[in-house]
Design a protein around this motif. Structure first.
Motif, PDB file in Angstrom:
ATOM      1  N   MET A 189      35.632  61.597  47.388  1.00 38.47           N
ATOM      2  CA  MET A 189      34.728  60.571  47.895  1.00 38.47           C
ATOM      3  C   MET A 189      35.486  59.616  48.806  1.00 38.47           C
ATOM      4  O   MET A 189      36.693  59.436  48.659  1.00 38.47           O
ATOM      5  CB  MET A 189      34.105  59.792  46.728  1.00 38.47           C
ATOM      6  N   PRO A 190      34.799  59.021  49.785  1.00 42.70           N
ATOM      7  CA  PRO A 190      35.496  58.093  50.679  1.00 42.70           C
ATOM      8  C   PRO A 190      35.917  56.821  49.939  1.00 42.70           C
ATOM      9  O   PRO A 190      35.238  56.356  49.023  1.00 42.70           O
ATOM     10  CB  PRO A 190      34.432  57.783  51.749  1.00 42.70           C
ATOM     11  N   THR A 191      37.055  56.287  50.369  1.00 43.11           N
ATOM     12  CA  THR A 191      37.557  55.065  49.760  1.00 43.11           C
ATOM     13  C   THR A 191      36.799  53.857  50.299  1.00 43.11           C
ATOM     14  O   THR A 191      36.513  53.774  51.493  1.00 43.11           O
ATOM     15  CB  THR A 191      39.055  54.897  50.083  1.00 43.11           C
ATOM     16  N   ARG A 192      36.479  52.928  49.428  1.00 46.38           N
ATOM     17  CA  ARG A 192      35.901  51.667  49.882  1.00 46.38           C
ATOM     18  C   ARG A 192      36.611  50.511  49.193  1.00 46.38           C
ATOM     19  O   ARG A 192      37.188  50.669  48.115  1.00 46.38           O
ATOM     20  CB  ARG A 192      34.396  51.606  49.607  1.00 46.38           C
ATOM     21  N   ILE A 193      36.571  49.365  49.835  1.00 44.63           N
ATOM     22  CA  ILE A 193      37.243  48.191  49.292  1.00 44.63           C
ATOM     23  C   ILE A 193      36.450  47.674  48.094  1.00 44.63           C
ATOM     24  O   ILE A 193      35.233  47.480  48.182  1.00 44.63           O
ATOM     25  CB  ILE A 193      37.353  47.102  50.373  1.00 44.63           C
ATOM     26  N   PRO A 194      37.110  47.475  46.958  1.00 48.27           N
ATOM     27  CA  PRO A 194      36.393  46.963  45.783  1.00 48.27           C
ATOM     28  C   PRO A 194      35.743  45.609  46.053  1.00 48.27           C
ATOM     29  O   PRO A 194      36.255  44.795  46.828  1.00 48.27           O
ATOM     30  CB  PRO A 194      37.498  46.841  44.722  1.00 48.27           C
ATOM     31  N   LYS A 195      34.607  45.401  45.413  1.00 51.53           N
ATOM     32  CA  LYS A 195      33.902  44.130  45.502  1.00 51.53           C
ATOM     33  C   LYS A 195      33.936  43.455  44.129  1.00 51.53           C
ATOM     34  O   LYS A 195      34.085  44.131  43.106  1.00 51.53           O
ATOM     35  CB  LYS A 195      32.443  44.366  45.913  1.00 51.53           C
ATOM     36  N   PRO A 196      33.785  42.135  44.080  1.00 50.36           N
ATOM     37  CA  PRO A 196      33.796  41.452  42.780  1.00 50.36           C
ATOM     38  C   PRO A 196      32.799  42.047  41.785  1.00 50.36           C
ATOM     39  O   PRO A 196      33.081  42.146  40.589  1.00 50.36           O
ATOM     40  CB  PRO A 196      33.440  40.003  43.144  1.00 50.36           C
ATOM     41  N   GLU A 197      31.649  42.490  42.284  1.00 49.80           N
ATOM     42  CA  GLU A 197      30.631  43.031  41.367  1.00 49.80           C
ATOM     43  C   GLU A 197      31.050  44.371  40.755  1.00 49.80           C
ATOM     44  O   GLU A 197      30.472  44.798  39.744  1.00 49.80           O
ATOM     45  CB  GLU A 197      29.284  43.174  42.072  1.00 49.80           C
ATOM     46  N   ASP A 198      32.030  45.049  41.350  1.00 47.39           N
ATOM     47  CA  ASP A 198      32.510  46.300  40.767  1.00 47.39           C
ATOM     48  C   ASP A 198      33.165  46.084  39.409  1.00 47.39           C
ATOM     49  O   ASP A 198      33.330  47.040  38.633  1.00 47.39           O
ATOM     50  CB  ASP A 198      33.522  46.980  41.696  1.00 47.39           C
ATOM     51  N   PHE A 199      33.570  44.840  39.126  1.00 50.11           N
ATOM     52  CA  PHE A 199      34.307  44.551  37.902  1.00 50.11           C
ATOM     53  C   PHE A 199      33.448  43.879  36.832  1.00 50.11           C
ATOM     54  O   PHE A 199      33.938  43.536  35.771  1.00 50.11           O
ATOM     55  CB  PHE A 199      35.512  43.669  38.226  1.00 50.11           C
ATOM     56  N   THR A 200      32.164  43.706  37.117  1.00 48.34           N
ATOM     57  CA  THR A 200      31.304  42.995  36.165  1.00 48.34           C
ATOM     58  C   THR A 200      31.011  43.817  34.917  1.00 48.34           C
ATOM     59  O   THR A 200      30.636  43.261  33.886  1.00 48.34           O
ATOM     60  CB  THR A 200      29.977  42.603  36.837  1.00 48.34           C
ATOM     61  N   HIS A 201      31.184  45.144  34.996  1.00 44.88           N
ATOM     62  CA  HIS A 201      30.905  45.989  33.838  1.00 44.88           C
ATOM     63  C   HIS A 201      32.052  46.016  32.837  1.00 44.88           C
ATOM     64  O   HIS A 201      31.908  46.549  31.734  1.00 44.88           O
ATOM     65  CB  HIS A 201      30.622  47.420  34.292  1.00 44.88           C
ATOM     66  N   LEU A 202      33.217  45.472  33.225  1.00 45.18           N
ATOM     67  CA  LEU A 202      34.369  45.508  32.340  1.00 45.18           C
ATOM     68  C   LEU A 202      34.119  44.666  31.101  1.00 45.18           C
ATOM     69  O   LEU A 202      33.343  43.699  31.125  1.00 45.18           O
ATOM     70  CB  LEU A 202      35.613  44.988  33.068  1.00 45.18           C
ATOM     71  N   GLU A 203      34.796  45.019  30.022  1.00 43.09           N
ATOM     72  CA  GLU A 203      34.647  44.256  28.787  1.00 43.09           C
ATOM     73  C   GLU A 203      35.086  42.816  28.998  1.00 43.09           C
ATOM     74  O   GLU A 203      35.979  42.538  29.814  1.00 43.09           O
ATOM     75  CB  GLU A 203      35.491  44.890  27.675  1.00 43.09           C
ATOM     76  N   PRO A 204      34.461  41.862  28.281  1.00 48.01           N
ATOM     77  CA  PRO A 204      34.834  40.450  28.445  1.00 48.01           C
ATOM     78  C   PRO A 204      36.319  40.183  28.228  1.00 48.01           C
ATOM     79  O   PRO A 204      36.867  39.237  28.793  1.00 48.01           O
ATOM     80  CB  PRO A 204      33.980  39.743  27.387  1.00 48.01           C
ATOM     81  N   SER A 205      36.967  41.024  27.402  1.00 48.01           N
ATOM     82  CA  SER A 205      38.394  40.816  27.134  1.00 48.01           C
ATOM     83  C   SER A 205      39.276  41.201  28.313  1.00 48.01           C
ATOM     84  O   SER A 205      40.483  40.947  28.305  1.00 48.01           O
ATOM     85  CB  SER A 205      38.825  41.618  25.906  1.00 48.01           C
ATOM     86  N   LEU A 206      38.687  41.811  29.352  1.00 44.23           N
ATOM     87  CA  LEU A 206      39.460  42.216  30.527  1.00 44.23           C
ATOM     88  C   LEU A 206      38.977  41.394  31.725  1.00 44.23           C
ATOM     89  O   LEU A 206      38.197  41.849  32.547  1.00 44.23           O
ATOM     90  CB  LEU A 206      39.302  43.711  30.805  1.00 44.23           C
ATOM     91  N   LYS A 207      39.483  40.174  31.819  1.00 47.70           N
ATOM     92  CA  LYS A 207      39.107  39.288  32.918  1.00 47.70           C
ATOM     93  C   LYS A 207      40.076  39.471  34.062  1.00 47.70           C
ATOM     94  O   LYS A 207      41.289  39.523  33.867  1.00 47.70           O
ATOM     95  CB  LYS A 207      39.110  37.835  32.452  1.00 47.70           C
ATOM     96  N   VAL A 208      39.544  39.551  35.291  1.00 51.24           N
ATOM     97  CA  VAL A 208      40.397  39.760  36.459  1.00 51.24           C
ATOM     98  C   VAL A 208      40.184  38.649  37.476  1.00 51.24           C
ATOM     99  O   VAL A 208      39.119  38.033  37.546  1.00 51.24           O
ATOM    100  CB  VAL A 208      40.124  41.130  37.124  1.00 51.24           C
ATOM    101  N   SER A 209      41.226  38.404  38.256  1.00 54.04           N
ATOM    102  CA  SER A 209      41.160  37.487  39.386  1.00 54.04           C
ATOM    103  C   SER A 209      41.579  38.264  40.627  1.00 54.04           C
ATOM    104  O   SER A 209      42.655  38.872  40.662  1.00 54.04           O
ATOM    105  CB  SER A 209      42.098  36.293  39.153  1.00 54.04           C
ATOM    106  N   LEU A 210      40.718  38.279  41.651  1.00 47.38           N
ATOM    107  CA  LEU A 210      40.955  39.077  42.851  1.00 47.38           C
ATOM    108  C   LEU A 210      41.507  38.204  43.976  1.00 47.38           C
ATOM    109  O   LEU A 210      40.993  37.113  44.231  1.00 47.38           O
ATOM    110  CB  LEU A 210      39.659  39.740  43.318  1.00 47.38           C
ATOM    111  N   VAL A 211      42.555  38.695  44.625  1.00 46.87           N
ATOM    112  CA  VAL A 211      43.134  38.011  45.779  1.00 46.87           C
ATOM    113  C   VAL A 211      43.120  39.002  46.943  1.00 46.87           C
ATOM    114  O   VAL A 211      43.929  39.940  46.996  1.00 46.87           O
ATOM    115  CB  VAL A 211      44.572  37.529  45.500  1.00 46.87           C
TER     116      VAL A 211
END
Length: 264
Positions: free
Chosen positions: A1-23
């Motif tokens: 599949m073609p690569t695309r730049i991750p968006k903040p909403e791509d990480f909303t499904h992660l468990e609450p214990s896995l919080k991320v900060s994107l730069v």
């Protein structure tokens, strides 16, 4: 599949214990690699998000992750009454146990939960399956316990079915990261495959430590060389394993990043 730049909403499904900060890079569309950052014991993702901003690696999306579990207030010298309050102090281990020989927190408390969340959910499901990136597009960097996790994930990623070493330049999709840097953190034995015919992990690694490091001693370095094809070591003149404090201490890390970002 073609690569695309991750968006903040791509990480909303992660468990609450896995919080991320994107730069993101100044121009997000220039993203060609991903840097995942793991803070040290008792810290949070905020400090390593600032570290990523200061690195300012061109074309690199940095993802700073918060440790999967909060540290108990008692370990921080706080009263139990603070147990219900929000905390900024987290760790990566499955448990908090004391090493019988030192009485300090065990440096290898098991990382199976962190492996499941970071390698399974964040990397394989989100970055690889959803966004189309490969593991060899991803760099890892961590401090202390976070550095141990970075090395452990690189160790776990090796293909257990392949029993011969791979020469430099050869690569197999999904079996190596672009690189891993550990500042003061050893490879946890709990994240080394138990097969006696295992191949060496092919992720190039850099370990940085002070001249009097107890975590990255001769035995720890020997284990790394036994388990990884490409191991580089930087021994600072300062005695401790603290984060780089000046340009001279940071230079080997920046040189490693520059080399790995040009690779593949």
């Amino acid at each position: 599949m073609p690569t695309r730049i991750p968006k903040p909403e791509d990480f909303t499904h992660l468990e609450p214990s896995l919080k991320v900060s994107l730069v993101f890079p100044e121009v997000p569309e220039t993203t060609t690699s991903i840097l995942i950052l793991f803070h040290g014991l008792g810290d949070s993702e905020a400090s390593f998000a600032r570290f990523a901003k200061n690195l300012n690696l061109p074309g690199v999306l940095a993802i700073s992750i918060r440790g999967i579990s909060p540290l108990p207030p008692s370990l921080l010298g706080l009263p139990d009454a603070d147990a219900g309050q929000p905390t900024n102090h987290f760790h990566w281990g499955d448990d908090l146990t004391l090493a019988p020989d030192t009485g300090d927190l065990d440096p290898d408390p098991g990382f199976s939960k962190a492996e499941e969340l970071v390698l399974g959910k964040l990397i394989r499901e989100t970055l690889v399956s959803t966004c189309g990136w490969e593991t060899n597009d991803i760099l890892l960097v961590g401090f202390g316990q976070g550095g141990s996790l970075a090395l452990g994930l690189a160790s776990k990623l090796r293909n257990p079915e392949r029993i011969t070493d791979v020469t430099e330049g050869d690569r197999e999709p999904g079996t190596a990261f672009k690189g891993a840097v550990s500042i003061g953190g050893p490879l946890p034995m709990s994240m080394v495959p138990t097969s006696s015919v295992r191949s060496k992990a092919r992720t190039p690694v850099l370990v940085c430590h002070g001249r009097n490091s107890e975590s990255l001693d001769d035995d720890a370095l020997e284990l790394l060389k036994k388990e990884f094809v490409d191991v580089r070591e930087t021994k600072w003149t300062k005695p401790d394993d603290g984060m780089p404090a000046n340009r001279q201490e940071m230079l080997p890390i920046m040189q490693f990043f520059a080399e790995r970002l040009r690779a593949w």
